[in-house]
Scaffold this active site. Structure first.
Site, mmCIF file in Angstrom:
data_model
loop_
_atom_site.group_PDB
_atom_site.id
_atom_site.type_symbol
_atom_site.label_atom_id
_atom_site.label_comp_id
_atom_site.label_asym_id
_atom_site.label_seq_id
_atom_site.Cartn_x
_atom_site.Cartn_y
_atom_site.Cartn_z
ATOM 1 C CG ASP A 1 -2.089 0.946 1.000
ATOM 2 O OD1 ASP A 1 -2.838 0.738 0.022
ATOM 3 O OD2 ASP A 1 -2.238 1.918 1.761
ATOM 4 C CB SER A 2 2.322 3.301 -2.108
ATOM 5 O OG SER A 2 1.637 2.806 -3.220
ATOM 6 N NE ARG B 1 5.140 0.104 -6.090
ATOM 7 C CZ ARG B 1 4.646 1.309 -6.444
ATOM 8 N NH1 ARG B 1 5.171 1.981 -7.437
ATOM 9 N NH2 ARG B 1 3.617 1.821 -5.789
HETATM 10 P P1 IMP Z 1 -2.586 2.123 -3.548
HETATM 11 O O1 IMP Z 1 -1.339 1.760 -2.838
HETATM 12 O O2 IMP Z 1 -2.855 1.175 -4.687
HETATM 13 O O3 IMP Z 1 -3.749 2.337 -2.630
HETATM 14 O O4 IMP Z 1 -2.273 3.498 -4.296
HETATM 15 C C1 IMP Z 1 -2.598 4.736 -3.778
HETATM 16 C C2 IMP Z 1 -2.622 5.781 -4.849
HETATM 17 O O5 IMP Z 1 -1.316 6.263 -5.041
HETATM 18 C C3 IMP Z 1 -3.136 5.315 -6.210
HETATM 19 O O6 IMP Z 1 -3.917 6.357 -6.766
HETATM 20 C C4 IMP Z 1 -1.903 5.111 -7.023
HETATM 21 O O7 IMP Z 1 -2.107 5.422 -8.378
HETATM 22 C C5 IMP Z 1 -0.941 6.117 -6.387
HETATM 23 N N1 IMP Z 1 0.412 5.565 -6.419
HETATM 24 C C6 IMP Z 1 0.852 4.433 -5.819
HETATM 25 N N2 IMP Z 1 2.141 4.224 -6.118
HETATM 26 C C7 IMP Z 1 2.513 5.244 -6.918
HETATM 27 C C8 IMP Z 1 3.727 5.548 -7.578
HETATM 28 O O8 IMP Z 1 4.722 4.837 -7.513
HETATM 29 N N3 IMP Z 1 3.728 6.675 -8.311
HETATM 30 C C9 IMP Z 1 2.636 7.489 -8.422
HETATM 31 N N4 IMP Z 1 1.483 7.247 -7.854
HETATM 32 C C10 IMP Z 1 1.409 6.115 -7.098
#
Ligand code: IMP
Length: 183
Positions: free
Chosen positions: A65-66, A168
């Site tokens: 999760d990010s 990441r």
């Molecule tokens: P999740 O981790 O899939 O919940 O992502 C959270 C949000 O952050 C999503 O809208 C992703 O598109 C965005 N996101 C996650 N990782 C990255 C990245 O490496 N670069 C840009 N946006 C990111």
């Protein structure tokens, strides 16, 4: 060594597969969608997601999760980054940043891995700033408005930069060290 990455995000999967291949680990995508819990904490979200993913696949698996944390917006969108991108988009974020001198931000990722018994987590952080406008065609999500510290290009303008500096990459590096030390 082959391992499952439970995600429905093909971009995340491709980045992770490329990075882990260099560490001798082959990734397989476990297409997985579920209703993410709402929380301010990436770790709490990742721990909940790994519980759901493991329950379904019953094999060693990890989730990630990010989020993007913007200092002058008190950390928004943070753990709500996916929701914010869908609701207000990059234009909305840039609008919120209008007139702000402090454009500092960081990306953070939290990996949760379950090998069958324990859940372990690994974090990675990438400091930087929000650009004045969206630039670049590569990457995904917030990449076109994020410039890593000490650089001038956004992640979307230089994927090479992203691959060596990103949140990441850093979390995956910690994860791969741990996996390789158990072999
Ligand atoms: P999740 O981790 O899939 O919940 O992502 C959270 C949000 O952050 C999503 O809208 C992703 O598109 C965005 N996101 C996650 N990782 C990255 C990245 O490496 N670069 C840009 N946006 C990111």
């Amino acid at each position: 060594m082959e391992i499952l990455f439970a995600t429905s995000n093909k971009n995340k999967f491709n980045e992770a597969a490329q990075m882990l291949k260099a560490e001798g680990i082959d990734l397989k995508q476990y297409s997985f969608s579920y209703n993410e819990i709402r929380s301010d904490s990436l770790e709490e979200i990742a721990r909940d997601a790994i519980t759901a993913a493991y329950k379904r696949c019953k094999l060693p698996v990890f989730v990630e999760d990010s989020g993007l944390f913007i200092e002058s917006l008190s950390g928004f969108p943070g753990a709500y980054s996916s929701w914010a991108l869908n609701k207000i988009g990059l234009d909305g974020i840039l609008k919120l940043m209008e007139g702000k001198d402090n454009r500092s931000a960081y990306f953070e990722a939290c990996i949760a891995y379950r090998d069958g018994y324990d859940v372990v987590t690994f974090r990675g952080k990438c400091p930087g700033r929000i650009s004045e406008e969206a630039r670049g065609e590569d990457g995904f999500g917030y990449d076109s408005i994020f410039i890593p510290e000490g650089e001038h290009q956004t992640f979307a303008e230089s994927i090479e930069l992203k691959n060596k500096l990103s949140h990441r990459y850093k979390s995956l590096l910690e994860f791969s060290k741990s996996l390789n030390s158990r072999r």
